[in-house]
Design a protein around this motif. Structure first.
Motif, mmCIF file in Angstrom:
data_model
loop_
_atom_site.group_PDB
_atom_site.id
_atom_site.type_symbol
_atom_site.label_atom_id
_atom_site.label_comp_id
_atom_site.label_asym_id
_atom_site.label_seq_id
_atom_site.Cartn_x
_atom_site.Cartn_y
_atom_site.Cartn_z
ATOM 1 N N GLU A 244 8.382 4.148 -2.775
ATOM 2 C CA GLU A 244 9.766 3.774 -2.472
ATOM 3 C C GLU A 244 10.098 3.884 -0.985
ATOM 4 O O GLU A 244 10.708 2.969 -0.402
ATOM 5 C CB GLU A 244 10.748 4.641 -3.283
ATOM 6 C CG GLU A 244 10.636 4.486 -4.781
ATOM 7 C CD GLU A 244 9.474 5.278 -5.363
ATOM 8 O OE1 GLU A 244 9.077 4.992 -6.507
ATOM 9 O OE2 GLU A 244 8.964 6.183 -4.653
ATOM 10 N N ASP A 247 8.241 1.205 0.974
ATOM 11 C CA ASP A 247 8.776 -0.112 0.610
ATOM 12 C C ASP A 247 10.086 -0.380 1.338
ATOM 13 O O ASP A 247 10.371 -1.528 1.732
ATOM 14 C CB ASP A 247 9.008 -0.196 -0.900
ATOM 15 C CG ASP A 247 7.712 -0.336 -1.681
ATOM 16 O OD1 ASP A 247 6.687 -0.683 -1.063
ATOM 17 O OD2 ASP A 247 7.724 -0.099 -2.901
ATOM 18 N N PRO A 251 8.264 -2.667 4.575
ATOM 19 C CA PRO A 251 8.007 -3.452 3.363
ATOM 20 C C PRO A 251 6.602 -4.036 3.277
ATOM 21 O O PRO A 251 6.061 -4.200 2.174
ATOM 22 C CB PRO A 251 9.064 -4.559 3.442
ATOM 23 C CG PRO A 251 10.168 -3.970 4.265
ATOM 24 C CD PRO A 251 9.478 -3.111 5.279
#
Length: 381
Positions: A244, A247, A251
């Motif tokens: 998470e 990301d 990204p």
């Protein structure tokens, strides 16, 4: 995945200085030195060289501290001018052995080079953070004056960027783990090769951030460098137990080659995360501490046959640390079980490898930096 190497360690002890790398490149000088030895006995040529210049030696690498520059409240950069025999063709990200005379004893440790390798350079630099348990690191930060002569071991380590560097890079660092990365960044900047670099770095506070001004300048002057600075006292420790965080922050992290250096917990999380993503070969890690997986059971009396000394060591103390504590000149290099510089013969008894719990029998060649006593044992050192 790259091999894991130790760049910084903090243990007290007398150690045997590493063999000077590159001596075979100067055969003519060494031949002249052998001849001179015969006509200058009882003094050696090095004794006369030392009178002329303390950095001249055919037996060992030396250097003089020319500047001690404070970086944060508990860290400093030491600029060192190496003497005869030092090769400046090291690679950004490597570490170097430093020997310092303290209280009549030579103490050896390894630290990441933070200077970029530059042809024709006259100095190198290391940046040291004083650790509570680190006798030598504290002395280097707070007790070394310009002009101090140190011993050097040749740069080594495989935590380096390829040449040419990847098109897209992720640097993941925390605390003093930024030191080998700083050499890489400075090298890329000198070559105008910062094209797509994301750097996620964490420190307790902004004031504790090593190279804070230089990192800000890199971000300002190089559009291809993006710095993501996290202050953990405000935002909490960087968590990589799942994808998470990356990301959100980076990204495209799965498509980047990554170099990570920092606390063991952070690196362990990164290894698991990259493995789960099926891209373990894209993660390159540098560890500053030994990852111990074996249980701390055993211990015993360790006898050093050549030195004639013995010491009682518990199962959490490596044989290298035990020998240093007893005043035995122990060979060492990376202190992480990688470089094989600390290998000696086990004469009697059994020892246990801290990395996997494997026990070694007499006659084995064992690595003292990652092994502990599994009962009474004797080493050929």
């Amino acid at each position: 995945m790259s091999k894991k190497h130790s760049a910084i360690t903090a243990h007290i002890g007398d150690t045997r200085r590493p063999t000077v790398s590159g001596a075979d490149r100067h055969r003519g000088w060494n031949a002249l030195r052998r001849i001179a030895t015969q006509i200058t006995t009882p003094l050696l040529p090095d004794d006369y060289l030392r009178l002329a210049n303390p950095l001249w030696s055919a037996r060992e690498l030396r250097g003089r501290v020319v500047e001690v520059r404070r970086e944060t409240a508990d860290s400093a950069t030491l600029v060192i001018k190496p003497g005869w025999g030092f090769q400046f063709d090291y690679r950004a990200g490597q570490y170097i052995g430093i020997g310092l005379l303290v209280d009549g004893r030579w103490r050896w440790r390894s630290y990441s080079l933070t200077s970029p390798p530059v042809s024709g350079a006259r100095t190198i630099a290391i940046t040291v953070k004083a650790m509570p348990e680190g006798f030598l690191s504290s002395h280097l930060v707070d007790g070394v004056a310009p002009g101090t002569v140190v011993r050097l071991a040749a740069p080594q380590g495989e935590f380096v960027l390829p040449d040419p560097p990847p098109a897209a890079v992720l640097f993941l660092t925390a605390g003093s783990g930024i030191t080998p990365i700083m050499s890489m960044l400075r090298t890329l900047a000198r070559r105008d090769a910062i094209t797509d670099v994301v750097h996620l770095h964490s420190a307790p506070t902004a004031a504790d951030t090593l190279f804070a001004d230089e990192l800000a300048a890199l971000a300002r002057d190089h559009p291809g460098y993006r710095l993501l600075l996290r202050t953990t006292r405000d935002s909490g420790r960087l968590e990589l137990r799942g994808p998470e965080t990356l990301d959100r922050e980076v990204p495209d992290w799965r498509s980047r080659q990554a170099w990570a250096c920092g606390p063991a917990a952070l690196l362990g999380d990164a290894e698991r995360l990259w493995a789960a993503a099926g891209i373990a070969d894209q993660l390159h890690i540098e560890r500053f501490t030994l990852a111990r997986t074996a249980t701390a059971e055993g211990g015993g009396t360790v006898t050093f046959a050549t030195s004639g000394k013995s010491v009682v060591a518990d199962a959490a103390t490596t044989l290298l640390e035990a020998g240093e504590g007893a005043g035995v000149p122990m060979p060492f290099g990376c202190r992480m079980g990688i470089c094989q510089s600390c290998v000696v013969t086990l004469v009697a008894g059994q020892v246990r490898d801290l990395r996997n719990g494997a026990e070694h029998e007499p006659g084995s060649r064992i690595q003292t930096c990652v092994s502990t006593a599994a009962g009474d044992c004797e080493l050929d050192v």
